[in-house]
Every structure is written in structure tokens, then in C-alpha cells.
Design a protein around this motif. Structure first.
Motif, short mmCIF file in Angstrom:
data_model
loop_
_atom_site.label_atom_id
_atom_site.label_comp_id
_atom_site.label_asym_id
_atom_site.label_seq_id
_atom_site.Cartn_x
_atom_site.Cartn_y
_atom_site.Cartn_z
N VAL A 1 7.20 7.88 0.90
CA VAL A 1 7.39 7.49 -0.49
C VAL A 1 7.39 5.97 -0.57
O VAL A 1 8.02 5.29 0.24
N GLY A 2 6.66 5.42 -1.52
CA GLY A 2 6.55 3.97 -1.68
C GLY A 2 5.27 3.40 -1.09
O GLY A 2 4.93 2.25 -1.35
N ALA A 3 4.55 4.19 -0.30
CA ALA A 3 3.30 3.73 0.31
C ALA A 3 2.14 3.93 -0.68
O ALA A 3 2.30 4.56 -1.73
N PHE A 4 1.01 3.36 -0.34
CA PHE A 4 -0.21 3.56 -1.11
C PHE A 4 -1.23 4.27 -0.24
O PHE A 4 -1.29 4.04 0.97
N VAL B 1 -10.29 3.06 -4.99
CA VAL B 1 -9.23 3.64 -5.81
C VAL B 1 -7.95 3.77 -4.99
O VAL B 1 -7.96 4.27 -3.87
N LYS B 2 -6.83 3.30 -5.56
CA LYS B 2 -5.53 3.36 -4.90
C LYS B 2 -4.59 4.29 -5.67
O LYS B 2 -4.65 4.37 -6.89
N MET B 3 -3.72 4.97 -4.92
CA MET B 3 -2.72 5.82 -5.54
C MET B 3 -1.38 5.57 -4.85
O MET B 3 -1.30 5.55 -3.63
N ALA B 4 -0.35 5.39 -5.66
CA ALA B 4 1.00 5.20 -5.13
C ALA B 4 1.60 6.57 -4.81
O ALA B 4 1.47 7.51 -5.58
N VAL C 1 -6.82 14.29 2.54
CA VAL C 1 -7.60 13.74 3.66
C VAL C 1 -9.02 14.30 3.64
O VAL C 1 -9.99 13.56 3.80
N LEU C 2 -9.15 15.59 3.39
CA LEU C 2 -10.49 16.19 3.30
C LEU C 2 -11.27 15.66 2.11
O LEU C 2 -12.50 15.66 2.11
N SER C 3 -10.55 15.18 1.09
CA SER C 3 -11.20 14.61 -0.10
C SER C 3 -11.50 13.12 0.07
O SER C 3 -11.97 12.48 -0.86
N GLY C 4 -11.17 12.54 1.21
CA GLY C 4 -11.51 11.15 1.48
C GLY C 4 -10.37 10.16 1.37
O GLY C 4 -10.58 8.96 1.53
N TRP C 5 -9.16 10.59 1.07
CA TRP C 5 -8.02 9.69 0.96
C TRP C 5 -7.48 9.34 2.34
O TRP C 5 -7.46 10.17 3.24
N ARG C 6 -7.03 8.10 2.50
CA ARG C 6 -6.46 7.62 3.75
C ARG C 6 -5.26 6.74 3.46
O ARG C 6 -5.11 6.21 2.36
N ASN C 7 -4.40 6.55 4.46
CA ASN C 7 -3.30 5.60 4.34
C ASN C 7 -3.89 4.20 4.19
O ASN C 7 -4.92 3.89 4.79
N PRO D 1 7.87 12.69 -2.36
CA PRO D 1 7.48 13.27 -1.07
C PRO D 1 6.23 14.13 -1.19
O PRO D 1 6.09 14.92 -2.11
N LEU D 2 5.33 13.93 -0.27
CA LEU D 2 4.03 14.59 -0.29
C LEU D 2 4.05 15.80 0.64
O LEU D 2 4.34 15.66 1.82
#
Length: 102
Positions: free
Chosen positions: A26-29, A35-38, A52-58, A42-43
Motif C-alpha cells: 500500500v502506498g506504492a505505484f 500509465v501509473k496507478m497508486a 501482471v498478465l495485463s502488463g502492469w509492473r512495480n 491491499p492488493l
């Protein structure tokens, strides 16, 4: 100078996708292209695997100075509450909203 030569001779190499990291706190992007998402709650592991399969990364660095598009605030909650069968549609809508705010 190197940058100019790479452009001139078209020898640029496309960056590889960042490796999959651990479950973001929590608090990370998290980031997908520009495109960024906060992460404001809790995820669940299942949703992170889908993202991750959709292309999102830390986000790879702590202080990121790159300009990017932010998704609307309730986007993560919308994805969490979406039915897994409707999640792709909700994801597309969220990305369109981020593009529209630019």
C-alpha cells in the motif's frame, strides 16, 4: 552524442518489460507503459497476477520523475470489485479515462 548517433543510424533497441516484482505494498505505484496507478489498499494476489498478465509492473525506482498519466483514484477499487469475467472491460475503461485526462 551517443543519443544522436543512435537516432541517426536507427540502432535504438526497444526496452524489455520490467521483470515481475513482488506484490506491491500500500502506498506504492505500479506502471504500465506511461500509465501509473497508486496502490491505495491491499492488493489480492489473484488481482496482482491478473495485472501482471495485463502488463502492469512495480515502479522500478523510488522517486520516479518521468511524466506519465495517472488513472482515476477509484480505479484499483473498481478492478477489485469487478467480476473476473468483466475485469477486461473495466480495465479498458480505466485506461481510456487515463488517456482522456492528459
Amino acid at each position: 552524442m551517443k543519443d544522436l548517433l543512435r537516432n541517426l543510424f536507427s540502432i535504438r533497441q526497444k526496452r524489455k518489460a520490467a521483470p515481475v516484482g513482488p506484490l506491491p505494498q500500500v502506498g506504492a505505484f505500479i506502471i504500465r507503459g506511461q500509465v501509473k496507478m497508486a496502490v491505495n489498499q491491499p492488493l489480492p494476489r489473484e488481482l496482482w497476477d491478473w495485472l501482471v498478465l495485463s502488463g502492469w509492473r512495480n515502479l522500478p525506482v523510488k522517486t520516479d520523475r518521468r511524466k506519465g498519466l495517472l488513472v482515476p483514484e477509484g480505479a484499483l477499487k473498481e478492478l477489485m470489485e469487478a467480476d473476473p469475467l468483466e475485469r477486461n472491460r473495466a480495465h479498458s475503461r480505466i485506461l481510456e479515462q487515463a488517456q482522456a485526462e492528459d
